[in-house]
Design a protein around this motif. Structure first.
Motif, PDB file in Angstrom:
ATOM      1  N   LEU A  45      -5.810  12.494   3.734  1.00 52.66           N
ATOM      2  CA  LEU A  45      -4.893  13.261   3.554  1.00 52.66           C
ATOM      3  C   LEU A  45      -4.213  13.749   2.315  1.00 52.66           C
ATOM      4  O   LEU A  45      -5.770  13.305   1.566  1.00 52.66           O
ATOM      5  N   SER A  76      -4.961   3.928  -2.512  1.00 52.12           N
ATOM      6  CA  SER A  76      -6.382   4.751  -1.562  1.00 52.12           C
ATOM      7  C   SER A  76      -6.257   5.997  -2.489  1.00 52.12           C
ATOM      8  O   SER A  76      -5.095   7.283  -2.459  1.00 52.12           O
ATOM      9  N   ASP A 125       0.499  -1.171   0.178  1.00 50.29           N
ATOM     10  CA  ASP A 125      -0.199   0.423  -0.226  1.00 50.29           C
ATOM     11  C   ASP A 125       1.019   1.164   0.003  1.00 50.29           C
ATOM     12  O   ASP A 125       1.612   1.494   1.246  1.00 50.29           O
ATOM     13  N   THR A 136      -0.348   4.264  -0.638  1.00 52.59           N
ATOM     14  CA  THR A 136      -0.715   5.321  -0.636  1.00 52.59           C
ATOM     15  C   THR A 136      -0.191   6.642   0.288  1.00 52.59           C
ATOM     16  O   THR A 136      -0.689   7.737  -0.681  1.00 52.59           O
ATOM     17  N   PHE A 137       0.798   6.495   1.163  1.00 52.85           N
ATOM     18  CA  PHE A 137       1.428   7.772   1.614  1.00 52.85           C
ATOM     19  C   PHE A 137       2.668   8.305   0.974  1.00 52.85           C
ATOM     20  O   PHE A 137       2.836   9.685   1.042  1.00 52.85           O
TER      21      PHE A 137
HETATM   22  C1  LIG Z   1      -2.439   4.360   3.623  1.00 47.03           C
HETATM   23  C2  LIG Z   1      -3.884   3.927   3.268  1.00 47.03           C
HETATM   24  N1  LIG Z   1      -4.290   1.859   2.803  1.00 47.03           N
HETATM   25  C3  LIG Z   1      -5.770   2.793   2.277  1.00 47.03           C
HETATM   26  C4  LIG Z   1      -7.566   3.341   2.986  1.00 47.03           C
HETATM   27  C5  LIG Z   1      -8.292   3.217   2.831  1.00 47.03           C
HETATM   28  O1  LIG Z   1      -8.404   3.891   1.299  1.00 47.03           O
HETATM   29  P1  LIG Z   1      -9.997   4.585   0.966  1.00 47.03           P
HETATM   30  O2  LIG Z   1     -10.688   5.384   2.339  1.00 47.03           O
HETATM   31  O3  LIG Z   1     -10.151   4.856  -0.230  1.00 47.03           O
HETATM   32  O4  LIG Z   1     -11.146   3.121   1.638  1.00 47.03           O
HETATM   33  C6  LIG Z   1      -6.294   4.264   3.489  1.00 47.03           C
HETATM   34  C7  LIG Z   1      -7.268   5.471   4.311  1.00 47.03           C
HETATM   35  O5  LIG Z   1      -7.496   6.653   4.484  1.00 47.03           O
HETATM   36  C8  LIG Z   1      -5.337   4.735   4.244  1.00 47.03           C
HETATM   37  O6  LIG Z   1      -4.352   5.665   4.310  1.00 47.03           O
END
Ligand SMILES: Cc1ncc(COP(=O)(O)O)c(C=O)c1O
Length: 372
Positions: A316, A185, A163, A165-166
């Motif tokens: 965020l 995300s 993951d 995302t950050f």
């Molecule tokens: C690192 C991370 N992964 C996954 C998610 C989940 O994403 P979503 O809220 O779009 O389902 C988040 C949500 O804050 C997140 O911070």
């Protein structure tokens, strides 16, 4: 008609019409076009191709949320009896899915601290079908040393998911570190404007069909309007993230010298425990940081309430700076013991740096810190 739209339009359609049955049959059999929007939609395919190119992946798949992407990727790749090795510092709902839902399907997950590479390697050696990682972590911005873990897991024929995302696709390229499936995300940096809930998986061709089939079955597909907005987000992603990287470092350095701040967690600071890994793994240190106020819960809450440019909100990665106190929302469900094990104190603040002028943000923080 001459002239075509510069911007790819939103295809708000659930289904597609054909002049003759043979064409429909060809699409069903060979996926040579569009049949039904739970399978594929032109606006979604457009943004998938844009993101795949940016991640350096063969393919990307759009989902209705980050969690839809995560749960689909996991369900698509598990079998009863499988063993998942995961870092413990995961997004809350991901942890719940691994820890509470998958055991019902006889899939076990072993968790180890994300900074304990030796322990993770031992768990991988013991047996692994999926290695699940998330880096940078929430809220302390720990950086997992991905390459050695991915190498060890692949030797065991395991699938590696991360993951990212950050980091966003600008600051981290997980496929180059040996990851098979990259998760975002898109609610965060990719969307970038706090106006969509969306997710993506990125992968190379061998993993694509299986993920596509499970998205079709589970149904968590991205909607065309979110795809359009995600595509718009991608157009400015690099500009936004570069500014956020720069502003966050500036703010982290300011906070580190402030008398009312105890600790700052930012991977771009030399004081961060994973600074060396961050330097080799990330192209930029990111727009997220956390810090501890030199005070108790109420003093920290007071600080939050005095912020004006920075908005008190969860989530965020967007253009507007957002702050929260993890113990009141993102980590409220943890017991006090688990919270203290995770290093999340009552005085911890998480800040998602937006694209406002950095002087405005520092001025806001300075003012709010005055009365602590
Ligand atoms: C690192 C991370 N992964 C996954 C998610 C989940 O994403 P979503 O809220 O779009 O389902 C988040 C949500 O804050 C997140 O911070």
């Amino acid at each position: 008609m001459k002239g075509k739209p510069v911007i790819y339009p939103v295809h708000l359609t659930a289904t597609y019409k054909f002049k003759q049955s043979d064409d429909l049959i060809d699409v069903v059999q060979n996926r040579s076009g569009f049949l039904y929007s739970r399978w594929d939609n032109p606006s979604v395919v457009e943004v998938e191709n844009e993101l795949a190119a940016l991640e350096g992946a063969d393919k990307a798949l759009g989902f209705g949320s980050g969690m839809a992407a995560i749960t689909t990727a996991l369900v698509a790749n598990i079998k009863a009896g499988h063993r998942i090795v995961a870092t413990r510092q995961l997004y809350g709902a991901t942890f719940e899915f691994l820890n509470e839902v998958l055991p019902k399907l006889n899939v076990e997950t072993v968790f180890a601290d994300c900074w304990d590479t030796d322990r993770l390697l031992r768990e991988i050696e013991t047996g692994v079908d999926i290695l699940y990682l998330e880096t940078p972590t929430n809220p302390l911005l720990r950086i997992v040393d991905v390459a050695p873990l991915a190498r060890a897991a692949r030797k065991k024929d395991a699938l590696v998911m991360l993951d990212s995302t950050f980091a966003s696709p600008i600051n981290q390229k997980p496929l180059g570190l040996g990851v098979d499936v990259v998760i975002h995300s898109a609610t965060k940096y990719i969307g970038g404007h706090h106006d969509i809930t969306a997710g993506f998986l990125c992968c190379n061709r061998p993993h694509f069909e299986n993920l596509w089939t499970h998205r079709k079955i589970l149904g968590g597909v991205m909607d065309p309007m979110s795809a359009f907005l995600a595509s718009r987000g991608l157009k400015t992603l690099e500009l936004r993230v570069q500014r956020q990287n720069k502003s966050a470092l500036h703010i982290a350095e300011f906070l580190e010298t402030h008398t009312k701040i105890k600790t700052v967690y930012y991977p771009g600071l030399k004081s961060h425990p994973d600074h060396e890994i961050a330097k080799k793994q990330l192209a930029g240190f990111g727009g997220m940081l956390s810090f501890e106020i030199d005070g108790n819960f109420d003093q920290t809450k007071g600080f939050m309430d005095r912020l004006s440019h920075v908005k008190l909100a969860t989530s965020l990665g967007g253009v507007t700076s957002l702050a929260n106190q993890p113990i009141t929302n993102t980590h409220a469900a943890l017991s006090p013991q688990d919270r203290s094990k995770a290093g999340i104190g009552e005085n911890l603040v998480r800040l998602s740096v937006g694209i406002e002028p950095v002087e405005t943000l520092i001025g806001d923080l300075k003012e709010a810190l005055k009365n602590v």
